[in-house]
Write an enzyme that holds these catalytic residues in place. Structure first.
Site, PDB file in Angstrom:
ATOM      1  N   GLY A 111       0.777  -1.235   0.000  1.00  0.00           N
ATOM      2  CA  GLY A 111       0.000   0.000   0.000  1.00  0.00           C
ATOM      3  C   GLY A 111       0.804   1.279   0.000  1.00  0.00           C
ATOM      4  N   PRO A 170       4.871  -4.788  -1.003  1.00  0.00           N
ATOM      5  CA  PRO A 170       4.713  -3.663  -1.921  1.00  0.00           C
ATOM      6  C   PRO A 170       4.506  -4.150  -3.352  1.00  0.00           C
ATOM      7  CG  PRO A 170       7.025  -3.997  -1.442  1.00  0.00           C
ATOM      8  CD  PRO A 170       6.270  -5.002  -0.603  1.00  0.00           C
ATOM      9  N   GLY A 171       3.543  -3.596  -4.036  1.00  0.00           N
ATOM     10  CA  GLY A 171       3.352  -3.889  -5.457  1.00  0.00           C
ATOM     11  C   GLY A 171       3.635  -2.618  -6.239  1.00  0.00           C
ATOM     12  N   ARG A 172       2.709  -1.671  -6.071  1.00  0.00           N
ATOM     13  CA  ARG A 172       2.805  -0.393  -6.775  1.00  0.00           C
ATOM     14  C   ARG A 172       4.156   0.288  -6.564  1.00  0.00           C
ATOM     15  NH1 ARG A 172      -1.955   2.670  -7.136  1.00  0.00           N
ATOM     16  NH2 ARG A 172      -2.617   1.396  -5.380  1.00  0.00           N
ATOM     17  N   ARG A 207      -7.668   3.327 -14.303  1.00  0.00           N
ATOM     18  CA  ARG A 207      -7.573   3.932 -12.970  1.00  0.00           C
ATOM     19  C   ARG A 207      -8.165   5.333 -12.890  1.00  0.00           C
ATOM     20  NH1 ARG A 207      -3.690   4.956 -10.435  1.00  0.00           N
ATOM     21  NH2 ARG A 207      -4.368   4.229  -8.398  1.00  0.00           N
ATOM     22  N   TYR A 232     -10.956   5.402 -10.228  1.00  0.00           N
ATOM     23  CA  TYR A 232     -10.588   5.999  -8.932  1.00  0.00           C
ATOM     24  C   TYR A 232     -10.408   7.506  -9.005  1.00  0.00           C
ATOM     25  CZ  TYR A 232      -8.847   1.166  -8.529  1.00  0.00           C
ATOM     26  OH  TYR A 232      -8.705  -0.187  -8.563  1.00  0.00           O
ATOM     27  N   CYS A 263     -16.023   4.143 -26.496  1.00  0.00           N
ATOM     28  CA  CYS A 263     -17.340   4.756 -26.638  1.00  0.00           C
ATOM     29  C   CYS A 263     -17.906   5.074 -25.271  1.00  0.00           C
ATOM     30  CB  CYS A 263     -18.261   3.817 -27.396  1.00  0.00           C
ATOM     31  SG  CYS A 263     -17.644   3.557 -29.040  1.00  0.00           S
ATOM     32  N   GLU A 264     -17.306   6.041 -24.629  1.00  0.00           N
ATOM     33  CA  GLU A 264     -17.692   6.354 -23.266  1.00  0.00           C
ATOM     34  C   GLU A 264     -17.078   7.700 -22.902  1.00  0.00           C
ATOM     35  OE1 GLU A 264     -18.291   3.015 -21.171  1.00  0.00           O
ATOM     36  OE2 GLU A 264     -18.023   3.885 -19.196  1.00  0.00           O
TER      37      GLU A 264
HETATM   38  N1  LLP Z   1      -1.000  -7.023  -0.156  1.00  0.00           N
HETATM   39  C1  LLP Z   1      -2.340  -7.197  -0.184  1.00  0.00           C
HETATM   40  C2  LLP Z   1      -2.951  -8.184   0.706  1.00  0.00           C
HETATM   41  C3  LLP Z   1      -3.125  -6.436  -1.055  1.00  0.00           C
HETATM   42  O1  LLP Z   1      -4.439  -6.599  -1.066  1.00  0.00           O
HETATM   43  C4  LLP Z   1      -2.501  -5.493  -1.904  1.00  0.00           C
HETATM   44  C5  LLP Z   1      -3.286  -4.699  -2.847  1.00  0.00           C
HETATM   45  C6  LLP Z   1      -1.106  -5.369  -1.863  1.00  0.00           C
HETATM   46  C7  LLP Z   1      -0.387  -6.153  -0.965  1.00  0.00           C
HETATM   47  C8  LLP Z   1      -0.338  -4.438  -2.746  1.00  0.00           C
HETATM   48  O2  LLP Z   1      -0.710  -3.117  -2.607  1.00  0.00           O
HETATM   49  P1  LLP Z   1       0.177  -1.968  -3.319  1.00  0.00           P
HETATM   50  O3  LLP Z   1       1.512  -1.918  -2.608  1.00  0.00           O
HETATM   51  O4  LLP Z   1       0.340  -2.336  -4.734  1.00  0.00           O
HETATM   52  O5  LLP Z   1      -0.642  -0.729  -3.138  1.00  0.00           O
HETATM   53  N2  LLP Z   1      -6.317  -1.499  -8.197  1.00  0.00           N
HETATM   54  C9  LLP Z   1      -5.996  -0.537  -7.170  1.00  0.00           C
HETATM   55  C10 LLP Z   1      -5.152  -1.122  -6.095  1.00  0.00           C
HETATM   56  C11 LLP Z   1      -5.778  -2.336  -5.453  1.00  0.00           C
HETATM   57  C12 LLP Z   1      -4.852  -2.934  -4.437  1.00  0.00           C
HETATM   58  C13 LLP Z   1      -5.402  -4.191  -3.893  1.00  0.00           C
HETATM   59  N3  LLP Z   1      -4.537  -4.839  -2.969  1.00  0.00           N
HETATM   60  C14 LLP Z   1      -5.295   0.646  -7.827  1.00  0.00           C
HETATM   61  O6  LLP Z   1      -5.117   0.649  -9.032  1.00  0.00           O
HETATM   62  O7  LLP Z   1      -4.935   1.591  -7.152  1.00  0.00           O
END
Ligand code: LLP
Length: 463
Positions: A278, A321-323, A360, A364, A391-392
């Site tokens: 997150g 971390p993903g993002r 996104r 969002y 088309c939106e």
């Molecule tokens: N761990 C868990 C259990 C999660 O549910 C998530 C994200 C992450 C890690 C990774 O979060 P990050 O570091 O990437 O923020 N589609 C949305 C984000 C949804 C995230 C869902 N869970 C967007 O585009 O902002």
């Protein structure tokens, strides 16, 4: 140029009171390193390059729209997280942000673990050689097939999300003659947003098991009695695109309080806590993300302090971390199509992609930046909205930004920080063909996810 929609005075305030840019940037050609991947730069000719390759050549070879990921930057960020958390903690990259086999290999080589949340992500990870014991399996409604697949593969942990799942995973593990390492995902009553967090007694959402009403303690009780499970820890994930560590602090405090309660009731000190992902990134110049070492230090201190207060051994920490790893490493390259100045409002710039490659903004209200990348321009900046070809009317890629007023069809523009949740949430809306992901590194570019073709579309349509 007469087409310029340079906002001025009350007209701007009327149409764009909440806009991200209150004024045009000092230099519309400048590339803020906060939002662009590490090796992105403007060459002497004014063209932008990544990994030493100019965008015109990339567009020529791979077409547009396309995502270009800076492999050097990805590896550097992955390594920075790994190094910051050291040997006493684990970093699980959240595959939902973006996953492909090349990404899995890079993560493996850089010493990271992987969080997957579906059978598809698990298959991708295993097929690219990620050792199963370095994989965590997530999800609020894992199917029996997915659980079986995960246990048979030997995943390092399954994160349990409900009472039903505690029983289901225990049963499947036992029937396969094994004990599965698990964590329990708890909801700590903190909902974190970008700049603030709200603590609520009840969390009105689908994930995890609530701490507040004793449900989490009950989940631990049940998990500890089941032979098929080895409970190794507690998991918490409080939200996404967070800059403020306060929400993590509350979460850590509450998770440690649960560990202390478990120790008092069962005489067991659970050895791990996972504080989820997150962490926020810069989508525009206004965002100020924290560095991994600051995050690691802050989290480590909070957990250590709380454990000392509760006289607990400090558990092994993990994060997901993903993002924060993949987000800043990629940009989407588009070709400009039609340009429509709306007198007194703004200029609509249409590109050859849209909500099918970046949902996104529509979903969002996300903020993005944009730059003209095939050349520089001395023309005065104009206020634009970058829109797609779907088309939106909500098909918006960048809500409000400035581009040079001599922008013309055929110019290449790029939207930075699209590495996370863009390709992974891409769709075929209007039978769009999902764009390729191209990895660029030290003068070499290679496709890691190819562009969809019309044959791909027709292959699924078996009527
Ligand atoms: N761990 C868990 C259990 C999660 O549910 C998530 C994200 C992450 C890690 C990774 O979060 P990050 O570091 O990437 O923020 N589609 C949305 C984000 C949804 C995230 C869902 N869970 C967007 O585009 O902002």
């Amino acid at each position: 140029m007469s087409r310029s929609a340079h906002p001025a005075g009350p007209r701007h305030a009327d149409v764009w009171p909440e806009g991200h840019y209150s004024a045009p940037p000092a230099d519309v050609n400048a590339l803020d390193p906060k939002v662009w991947a590490q090796t992105v730069t403007r060459t002497d000719t004014g063209e932008v390059s990544v990994g030493g390759i100019g965008v015109a050549a990339l567009a020529e070879e791979f077409g547009t729209p396309a995502y270009f990921v800076d492999e050097t930057d990805f590896r550097a960020r992955a390594r920075a997280w790994r190094t910051a958390f050291g040997h006493d903690a684990d970093v699980f990259y959240a595959g939902k942000a973006f996953l492909s086999r090349a990404i899995v290999r890079w993560l493996h080589e850089e010493g990271l673990n992987l969080d997957v949340c579906s059978g598809g992500e698990l298959t991708t990870a295993l097929s690219a050689g990620m050792p199963a014991d370095r994989i965590a399996f997530h999800g609020n409604n894992k199917s029996t097939d997915e659980i079986t697949q995960a246990i048979e593969a030997g995943v390092g942990r399954i994160v349990l999300d409900s009472f039903q799942e505690i029983v289901r995973v225990a049963h499947i593990a036992q029937s396969l003659g094994t004990r599965q390492r698990v964590q329990i995902r708890v909801t700590v009553g903190v909902e974190a947003h970008t700049h603030e967090f709200i603590a609520t007694a009840h969390e009105d959402q689908k994930f995890g098991i609530a701490l507040a009403d004793g449900q989490a303690a009950e989940a631990v009780r049940r998990a500890l009695t089941l032979d098929g499970l080895e409970l190794i820890g507690i998991h918490s994930h409080i939200g996404s695109q967070i800059f403020d560590m306060a929400g993590f602090e509350v979460a850590a405090r509450r998770v440690v309080a649960l560990l202390a309660a478990v120790r008092d009731e069962h005489g067991v000190e659970l050895p791990e806590i996972d504080l989820g992902g997150g962490l926020g990134i810069a989508y525009t110049s206004d965002d100020d993300p924290r560095e991994p070492h600051e995050i690691a230090k802050a989290l480590g201190e909070i957990v250590t302090r709380e454990c000392e207060a509760a006289r607990l051994r400090t558990p092994r920490i993990s994060v997901e971390p993903g993002r924060a790893i993949v987000g800043p490493t990629a940009f989407t390259l588009y070709e400009v199509g039609t340009i429509k100045p709306l007198e007194g409002l703004r200029t609509y710039v249409s590109v050859d992609g849209g909500m099918s490659d970046n949902i996104r903004t529509a979903l969002y209200d996300a903020e993005y930046s944009v730059a003209l990348v095939s050349r520089t321009s001395d023309a005065e900046p104009m206020l634009v909205r970058v829109v797609g070809k779907h088309c939106e009317s909500g098909d918006i890629v960048v809500k409000d930004a400035f581009l040079p007023s001599d922008l013309a069809p055929g110019d290449l523009i790029a939207v930075p920080a699209t590495g996370a949740y863009c390709r992974s949430m891409a769709s075929n809306y209007n039978h769009a063909l999902r764009p390729p992901v191209v990895a660029v590194r030290e003068g070499e570019a290679r496709v890691i996810v190819r562009r969809e073709t019309e044959e791909d579309l027709l292959r699924l349509d078996v009527g």
